[in-house]
Enzyme design. Sequence first.
Site, PDB file in Angstrom:
ATOM      1  CG  HIS A  17      -1.927  -1.039   1.312  1.00 17.50           C
ATOM      2  ND1 HIS A  17      -2.115  -1.837   2.419  1.00 17.50           N
ATOM      3  CD2 HIS A  17      -2.845  -1.459   0.404  1.00 17.50           C
ATOM      4  CE1 HIS A  17      -3.093  -2.694   2.198  1.00 17.50           C
ATOM      5  NE2 HIS A  17      -3.550  -2.488   0.980  1.00 17.50           N
ATOM      6  CE  LYS A  41     -10.493  -7.632   1.347  1.00 15.86           C
ATOM      7  NZ  LYS A  41      -9.423  -6.626   1.273  1.00 15.86           N
ATOM      8  NE  ARG A  91      -2.801  -7.792  -4.320  1.00 15.74           N
ATOM      9  CZ  ARG A  91      -3.545  -8.253  -3.349  1.00 15.74           C
ATOM     10  NH1 ARG A  91      -3.026  -8.444  -2.162  1.00 15.74           N
ATOM     11  NH2 ARG A  91      -4.813  -8.547  -3.556  1.00 15.74           N
ATOM     12  CB  SER A 129      -4.349  -6.610   4.595  1.00 15.28           C
ATOM     13  OG  SER A 129      -3.958  -5.361   4.093  1.00 15.28           O
TER      14      SER A 129
HETATM   15  O1  PNS Z   1      -8.638  -2.886   0.056  1.00 20.33           O
HETATM   16  P1  PNS Z   1      -9.923  -3.435  -0.510  1.00 20.33           P
HETATM   17  O2  PNS Z   1     -10.645  -4.280   0.539  1.00 20.33           O
HETATM   18  O3  PNS Z   1      -9.730  -4.189  -1.804  1.00 20.33           O
HETATM   19  O4  PNS Z   1     -10.850  -2.151  -0.838  1.00 20.33           O
HETATM   20  C1  PNS Z   1     -12.150  -2.322  -1.335  1.00 20.33           C
HETATM   21  C2  PNS Z   1     -12.988  -1.053  -1.089  1.00 20.33           C
HETATM   22  C3  PNS Z   1     -13.029  -0.748   0.410  1.00 20.33           C
HETATM   23  C4  PNS Z   1     -12.366   0.122  -1.830  1.00 20.33           C
HETATM   24  C5  PNS Z   1     -14.436  -1.328  -1.631  1.00 20.33           C
HETATM   25  O5  PNS Z   1     -14.974  -2.432  -0.973  1.00 20.33           O
HETATM   26  C6  PNS Z   1     -15.328  -0.106  -1.467  1.00 20.33           C
HETATM   27  O6  PNS Z   1     -15.303   0.786  -2.306  1.00 20.33           O
HETATM   28  N1  PNS Z   1     -16.093  -0.073  -0.363  1.00 20.33           N
HETATM   29  C7  PNS Z   1     -16.995   1.044  -0.087  1.00 20.33           C
HETATM   30  C8  PNS Z   1     -18.445   0.631  -0.387  1.00 20.33           C
HETATM   31  C9  PNS Z   1     -18.689   0.636  -1.889  1.00 20.33           C
HETATM   32  O7  PNS Z   1     -18.645   1.671  -2.546  1.00 20.33           O
HETATM   33  N2  PNS Z   1     -18.976  -0.554  -2.426  1.00 20.33           N
HETATM   34  C10 PNS Z   1     -19.257  -0.729  -3.840  1.00 20.33           C
HETATM   35  C11 PNS Z   1     -18.115  -1.419  -4.553  1.00 20.33           C
HETATM   36  S1  PNS Z   1     -18.631  -1.973  -6.137  1.00 20.33           S
END
Ligand code: PNS
Length: 167
Positions: A17, A41, A91, A129
């Site tokens: 990150h 998650k 990645r 993570s």
């Molecule tokens: O580090 P990550 O877990 O890959 O990040 C994913 C994240 C947090 C960016 C994504 O889950 C997100 O945007 N969450 C906020 C809620 C949202 O907008 N969900 C719609 C995604 S299509």
Amino acid sequence: MRTAVYPGSFDPPTLGHLNIIRRAAAIFDELVVCVMRNGAKECCLFTCEERAELLRESTAGLSNVRVDTHTGLLTDYVRESGSPVVIRGLRAVTDFEYEFQMAAVNRKLNPEMETVFMFAGEEFAFLSSSAVRELARFKSSLRDFVPAPVERAVREKISALEAEQSR
Ligand code: PNS
């Protein structure tokens, strides 16, 4: 002023990150790293505010990086922040399908939003993570995987959780 938003769950923030943060901060005038909830998650080792604090400590030397938290949709945050650019790290090919779908859904919700992908540094292509959380549970060194303040915080959190479980 060109601002970009780098969203993620960062549980915990890793050197991968940080690699993306440094590179994106060198391209944009301001980078807002935003800690969000990933509904897919089940984790989290750290609360949103704890993760934001770890990111603040880890990016203290980067003057154009700001850390924020948001509990709603990314598209709403982007709309409110006024910056249409979102950074995501890639990645491996395995990330592609998930990222492609997320970018497409987000663009449907907010057609002005633009997702910019950056390839992870090769040395971090394997790093996640979840791998860090797993290693920490087995007391393995995290030195090559996370910034020093994060390693300390992960160890303390795991010890606190273990103490709680043994009570
Ligand atoms: O580090 P990550 O877990 O890959 O990040 C994913 C994240 C947090 C960016 C994504 O889950 C997100 O945007 N969450 C906020 C809620 C949202 O907008 N969900 C719609 C995604 S299509």
